[in-house]
Motif scaffolding. Structure first.
Motif, PDB file in Angstrom:
ATOM      1  N   GLN A 129      80.619  55.282  73.156  1.00  0.00           N
ATOM      2  CA  GLN A 129      80.698  56.618  73.757  1.00  0.00           C
ATOM      3  C   GLN A 129      81.725  56.598  74.877  1.00  0.00           C
ATOM      4  O   GLN A 129      82.332  57.609  75.189  1.00  0.00           O
ATOM      5  CB  GLN A 129      79.341  57.036  74.323  1.00  0.00           C
TER       6      GLN A 129
ATOM      7  N   ARG B  11      83.637  62.231  76.855  1.00  0.00           N
ATOM      8  CA  ARG B  11      82.693  61.277  76.297  1.00  0.00           C
ATOM      9  C   ARG B  11      82.495  61.541  74.808  1.00  0.00           C
ATOM     10  O   ARG B  11      82.131  62.646  74.406  1.00  0.00           O
ATOM     11  CB  ARG B  11      81.358  61.400  77.036  1.00  0.00           C
TER      12      ARG B  11
ATOM     13  N   ASP C 259      79.398  50.835  77.767  1.00  0.00           N
ATOM     14  CA  ASP C 259      78.300  50.926  76.799  1.00  0.00           C
ATOM     15  C   ASP C 259      78.710  50.342  75.460  1.00  0.00           C
ATOM     16  O   ASP C 259      79.883  50.337  75.108  1.00  0.00           O
ATOM     17  CB  ASP C 259      77.899  52.393  76.582  1.00  0.00           C
TER      18      ASP C 259
ATOM     19  N   ARG D 167      78.096  59.033  70.054  1.00  0.00           N
ATOM     20  CA  ARG D 167      77.678  57.681  69.734  1.00  0.00           C
ATOM     21  C   ARG D 167      78.157  57.365  68.318  1.00  0.00           C
ATOM     22  O   ARG D 167      78.044  58.189  67.417  1.00  0.00           O
ATOM     23  CB  ARG D 167      76.156  57.651  69.833  1.00  0.00           C
TER      24      ARG D 167
ATOM     25  N   ASP E 129      77.899  51.562  72.524  1.00  0.00           N
ATOM     26  CA  ASP E 129      77.929  52.511  71.409  1.00  0.00           C
ATOM     27  C   ASP E 129      79.251  53.252  71.266  1.00  0.00           C
ATOM     28  O   ASP E 129      79.345  54.219  70.512  1.00  0.00           O
ATOM     29  CB  ASP E 129      76.782  53.510  71.555  1.00  0.00           C
TER      30      ASP E 129
HETATM   31 MG    MG Z   1      75.321  56.143  74.548  1.00  0.00          MG
END
Ligand code: MG
Ligand code: UDP
Length: 323
Positions: free
Chosen positions: A100, A199, A96, A202, A98
């Protein structure tokens, strides 16, 4: 095809102007440590902000940065699919934009790949900075999906993973119009393993996955990998007609052999609402499948690339190229 590229990193980007600069830096730092040749493929999924300009600046300075610019927003799963279509590496990583998914984990994935695994997926042990609702629905979804599908889709796993060239090549042959990438990776098989991670939040901006997109993704997951919801109609039908049949005897008995009459406007309404609810629900479920069959029948290209930067590989199989 340039087989010297060892790693391809595929990054779907939708309105990520706030993070994309940092993402590029972090990915670069991590990938430089491998001392092998790599490419960063950013798929701009119809962003309406400055994402493409920022990416463009990077690609002008760093030839390892490649960009696929979609003609509109086609969705996260399709963006990943396109990135995989163009990737030249011997191992392909999807991550991803962002942050994360921590880029540092890629090094661990590479280690496993070098040990001989073909797919290394990242399992989330914790999710930080996401709403209670998102965590709960996601967790529920993974478990529901697992119980209705026949293939083994790992729990709590997103699309952050490494795939060997051969896995990617097999995936390219799948021309589904509503791809559920993490399921398809399980479907193709090969030797798979996992690494765990927490995780992160963001980095900036807000989620690009509103409830509507989450629902679409979960419906894709269920419909592409299971027929069970369709069978639910027959089971519900059997159950209801069985119950109705039994009740008929009770009513007849009361009519013929007792003095009591059944008054029941409210119970009738309740039953009526309940049953029409179930019937509509099942019709809707069938509709989900029919809609997807229609998508397949129309056979439109999966995505349209209006412009590609730094990409030589024109061998796209699932999309359409304009230039
Ligand atoms: Mg995300
Ligand atoms: N994304 C995309 N197209 C979309 C929605 C999202 O390419 O239509 C990208 C987004 O830029 C990000 C990734 O998919 O890189 C995951 O999205 P997001 O982080 O918003 O989802 P969440 O982590 O909140 O589930």
């Amino acid at each position: 095809m340039n087989r010297h590229t060892q790693y391809s990193i595929v990054v779907p980007v939708y309105n990520e102007e706030l993070v994309i600069q940092t993402t590029y830096q972090r990915l670069k730092e991590v990938m430089d440590q491998t001392k092998e040749h790599y490419e960063l493929i950013f798929v701009n999924d119809g962003s309406r902000d400055r994402s493409i300009e920022i990416l463009r600046e990077h690609s002008l300075m760093d030839p390892r940065v490649k960009i696929l610019d979609f003609s509109r927003n086609f969705g996260h799963q399709i963006a990943i699919t396109a990135g995989m279509d163009y990737a030249e590496g011997n191992a392909i990583v999807v991550i991803d934009a962002d942050l994360q998914d921590p880029p540092e984990l890629i090094l661990e994935m590479i280690e496993q790949w070098k040990e001989g695994y073909d797919v290394v997926y990242a399992v989330r042990t914790k999710r930080k900075g996401e709403t209670f609702f998102k965590k709960k629905t996601a967790s529920l979804f993974y478990r529901l999906l697992r119980s209705v599908t026949d293939i083994d889709i790992p729990i709590d796993t997103g699309d952050f993973r490494l795939m060997d060239r051969k896995v990617c090549d097999e995936m390219k042959k799948l021309k589904e119009k509503n791809p559920f990438v993490r399921g398809l990776v399980s479907w193709v098989g090969f030797k798979q393993t996992s690494v765990e991670y927490e995780r992160d939040e963001r980095l900036a901006g807000e989620t690009k996955y509103p409830l509507k997109k989450m629902l679409k993704l979960s419906m894709d997951g269920i419909t592409t990998f299971s027929h069970k919801p369709l069978k639910a109609a027959s089971y519900a039908g059997m159950l209801m007609s069985g119950a109705g049949f039994l009740y008929m005897f009770i009513v007849l008995y009361m009519k013929l052999f007792t003095d009591s009459t059944i008054t029941g406007w409210s119970s009738l309404i309740v039953i009526q609402l309940l049953f029409s609810g179930i019937v509509l629900l099942i019709l809707g479920m069938i509709g989900e499948y029919i809609g997807r069959i229609y998508d397949e029948a129309k056979d439109r290209p999966l995505y349209i690339v209006q412009k590609a930067y730094g990409i030589k590989n024109q061998n796209i199989c699932r999309g359409q190229h304009m230039s």
